[in-house]
Design a protein around this motif. Structure first.
Motif, short mmCIF file in Angstrom:
data_model
loop_
_atom_site.label_atom_id
_atom_site.label_comp_id
_atom_site.label_asym_id
_atom_site.label_seq_id
_atom_site.Cartn_x
_atom_site.Cartn_y
_atom_site.Cartn_z
N LYS A 13 0.95 -1.31 -0.43
CA LYS A 13 -0.29 0.60 -0.58
C LYS A 13 0.84 1.20 -0.04
O LYS A 13 0.76 2.41 -0.62
CB LYS A 13 -0.88 -0.30 1.22
CG LYS A 13 -2.54 -0.82 1.51
CD LYS A 13 -2.59 -1.12 2.72
CE LYS A 13 -2.11 -1.15 3.99
NZ LYS A 13 -1.74 -2.48 3.67
N SER A 14 2.09 1.66 0.89
CA SER A 14 2.80 2.70 1.10
C SER A 14 3.21 2.58 0.15
O SER A 14 3.94 4.08 -0.75
CB SER A 14 2.95 2.29 2.23
OG SER A 14 2.66 2.35 3.20
N ASN A 15 3.69 1.95 -1.09
CA ASN A 15 4.45 1.80 -1.54
C ASN A 15 4.20 2.14 -3.31
O ASN A 15 4.31 3.24 -4.29
CB ASN A 15 5.83 0.58 -2.57
CG ASN A 15 7.10 0.39 -1.56
OD1 ASN A 15 8.63 0.81 -1.75
ND2 ASN A 15 7.05 0.01 0.22
N THR A 69 -2.89 7.26 7.73
CA THR A 69 -3.66 7.34 8.12
C THR A 69 -3.55 6.26 9.07
O THR A 69 -4.22 5.61 10.11
CB THR A 69 -5.92 7.16 7.24
OG1 THR A 69 -5.57 6.54 7.18
CG2 THR A 69 -5.64 8.94 7.17
N ASP A 70 -2.61 5.44 8.97
CA ASP A 70 -2.17 4.35 9.56
C ASP A 70 -1.61 4.80 10.76
O ASP A 70 -0.09 4.67 11.49
CB ASP A 70 -0.74 3.38 8.75
CG ASP A 70 -1.35 1.67 9.12
OD1 ASP A 70 -1.15 1.81 10.28
OD2 ASP A 70 -0.08 1.30 8.64
N ILE A 71 -2.21 5.21 11.91
CA ILE A 71 -1.99 5.74 13.43
C ILE A 71 -0.76 5.11 14.32
O ILE A 71 0.59 5.25 14.51
CB ILE A 71 -3.02 6.49 13.49
CG1 ILE A 71 -4.04 7.42 13.07
CG2 ILE A 71 -2.39 6.81 15.27
CD1 ILE A 71 -5.07 7.81 13.31
N ILE A 89 -4.80 8.83 -0.15
CA ILE A 89 -4.81 8.30 1.66
C ILE A 89 -3.98 6.94 1.99
O ILE A 89 -4.91 5.75 1.61
CB ILE A 89 -6.66 7.94 2.60
CG1 ILE A 89 -6.79 9.62 1.90
CG2 ILE A 89 -6.50 7.63 3.25
CD1 ILE A 89 -8.48 10.12 2.73
N ASP A 90 -3.15 6.62 2.79
CA ASP A 90 -2.04 5.61 2.99
C ASP A 90 -3.18 5.35 4.06
O ASP A 90 -3.20 5.57 4.78
CB ASP A 90 -0.94 6.19 2.87
CG ASP A 90 -0.23 3.83 3.28
OD1 ASP A 90 -0.65 2.89 3.14
OD2 ASP A 90 0.72 4.47 3.54
N THR A 91 -3.78 3.70 4.19
CA THR A 91 -4.00 3.66 4.76
C THR A 91 -3.81 2.00 6.35
O THR A 91 -2.95 1.17 5.31
CB THR A 91 -6.15 2.74 5.06
OG1 THR A 91 -5.31 1.16 3.70
CG2 THR A 91 -6.80 4.33 4.20
MG LIG Z 1 2.11 0.92 4.64
#
Ligand SMILES: [Mg+2]
Ligand SMILES: Nc1ncnc2c1ncn2[C@@H]1O[C@H](COP(=O)(O)OP(=O)(O)OP(=O)(O)O)[C@@H](O)[C@H]1O
Lengths: 124, 256
Positions: B16-18, B39-41, B137-139
């Protein structure tokens, strides 16, 4: 039953709650879910905008929105242009970190007899 | 009007982040103004891809959620940091709103929760204050408050899956949720596709299974792994097959 009556009776049967959670969307009927999603996306709506979305009269839309305020899903504010409605989100609750977790972790490396009486989570 | 794009997967570590960092950087390169919010707190990470480390992170999304600052104050212009500064030369700019990597901040969110309404207002405030064309939005993996909120407000949702039976099942759940929430555009991305699958056959099979279009089939790549999330792969290696797949996603998002 028309769309207004259907949404109205759905709102009536729902429990009053302390704010709305995004997960609640999944439990709603498609028309009510569409309305709540729309309000979340837009941030705030007037009865006129909701009326257009749901395809009911502005008076009926206001009744629906007020019903949702009553159930704790929305909050409203009076402005010059009339009532404006926003989602009243429930706070995301903190997680209970099980009371014994740190001592349980410690126990794996060394015995910790003093945490015996720490509480119910230990032997659960 | 600005578009909101969420990148999600049911399971963790799918990419996801990549994918978020690569697609968003490519949009900035095209001259768009782009925001990326982590938003991956509970397990933040995308700041690494944008070259932001803890010392440089004066404010984070957490500070906004605790009422310590306006959300745009937690936005960092990272365009000069990625792909050897290539983005800044060509473009509109890319802003990252990181989540805090401090253990105390993460623990506090887990312990106390946060105001979901504030997060929702924050998305719109960012678009307005930063004049964004796109907000990515990265989740966090799985379905929780933040991911459901981000899906509900998205114009476009990208669900990433690997060629793994566990991913296959979980993806069905997320697709189902996205359908219920009537996300206007839904795309699947297969990442880390193993070479024993023929990409077109795999795409076809996945599209049949989920009745949703596959935007890209990204191969499992040693080159991506070797970069170790230290930069934006598609800026560093624009002609690589992985980067070409990223461009397919960019084209579909732009056309949506
Ligand atoms: Mg990630
Ligand atoms: N196509 C690929 N080939 C090889 N490695 C990849 C590929 N895509 C991503 N990776 C690697 O997989 C790991 C996880 O990627 P990433 O952090 O983007 O996933 P994520 O879904 O954001 O994870 P999380 O669920 O923890 O947030 C990273 O080490 C990354 O370099």
């Amino acid at each position: 039953m028309g769309i207004f009556d259907r949404i109205q009776s759905e709102i009536e049967t729902r429990e009053k709650q302390e704010g709305f959670s995004p997960a609640d969307l999944l439990a709603l009927s498609p028309p009510l879910r569409r309305l709540m999603s729309y309000i979340i996306r837009e941030g705030e709506v007037t009865a006129a905008a909701a009326a257009e979305l749901v395809q009911v009269s502005p008076t009926n839309a206001q009744q629906l929105l007020d019903g949702l305020v009553h159930k704790g899903y929305l909050e409203r504010e009076e402005r010059e242009e009339g009532w404006v409605y926003r989602t009243r989100f429930a706070r995301k609750r903190g997680r209970e970190i099980p009371a014994g977790i740190w001592s349980a972790l410690g126990r794996r490396t060394r015995p910790a007899p003093h945490d015996r009486d720490e509480g119910p989570s230990r032997d659960a | 009007m600005a578009k909101i794009i969420s990148i999600h997967s049911f399971r963790g570590g799918t990419g996801k982040s990549n994918v978020t960092a690569n697609v968003s950087a490519q949009f900035a390169r095209k001259g768009y103004r782009v925001g990326v919010i982590d938003t991956d707190i509970q397990s933040p990470g995308i700041h690494v891809l944008f070259g932001l480390d803890e010392e440089q992170m004066d404010k984070a999304l957490n500070d906004y959620l605790w009422g310590r600052c306006a959300i745009e104050e937690a936005a960092y212009d990272v365009s000069a940091r990625v792909g050897k500064g290539e983005v800044v030369l060509m473009s509109g700019g890319i802003y990252l709103i990181p989540s805090s990597i401090r253990a105390g901040e993460i623990a506090r969110v887990l312990r106390e929760g946060y105001d979901v309404g504030l997060l929702n207002d924050g998305f719109r405030a960012l678009i307005e204050k930063l004049g964004l064309d796109y907000l990515f939005i990265d989740t966090h993996p799985g379905l929780n408050e933040e991911t459901l909120l981000s899906i509900a407000i998205s114009d476009l949702l990208i669900i990433i899956l690997r060629t793994d039976q566990q991913d296959f099942q979980g993806t069905a759940v997320t697709v189902d949720v996205a359908r219920k929430l009537e996300v206007p555009h839904l795309y699947l991305v297969i990442n880390k596709a193993i070479s024993s699958y023929e990409p077109e056959a795999l795409r076809h099979q996945i599209e049949e299974t989920y009745k949703a279009p596959v935007a890209a089939v990204i191969p499992l790549s040693e080159d991506v792994a070797a970069l170790q999330s230290s930069d934006i792969f598609s800026l560093c290696y624009p002609d690589h097959p992985v980067s070409q797949e990223i461009q397919h996603i960019v084209a579909l998002v732009e056309a949506a």
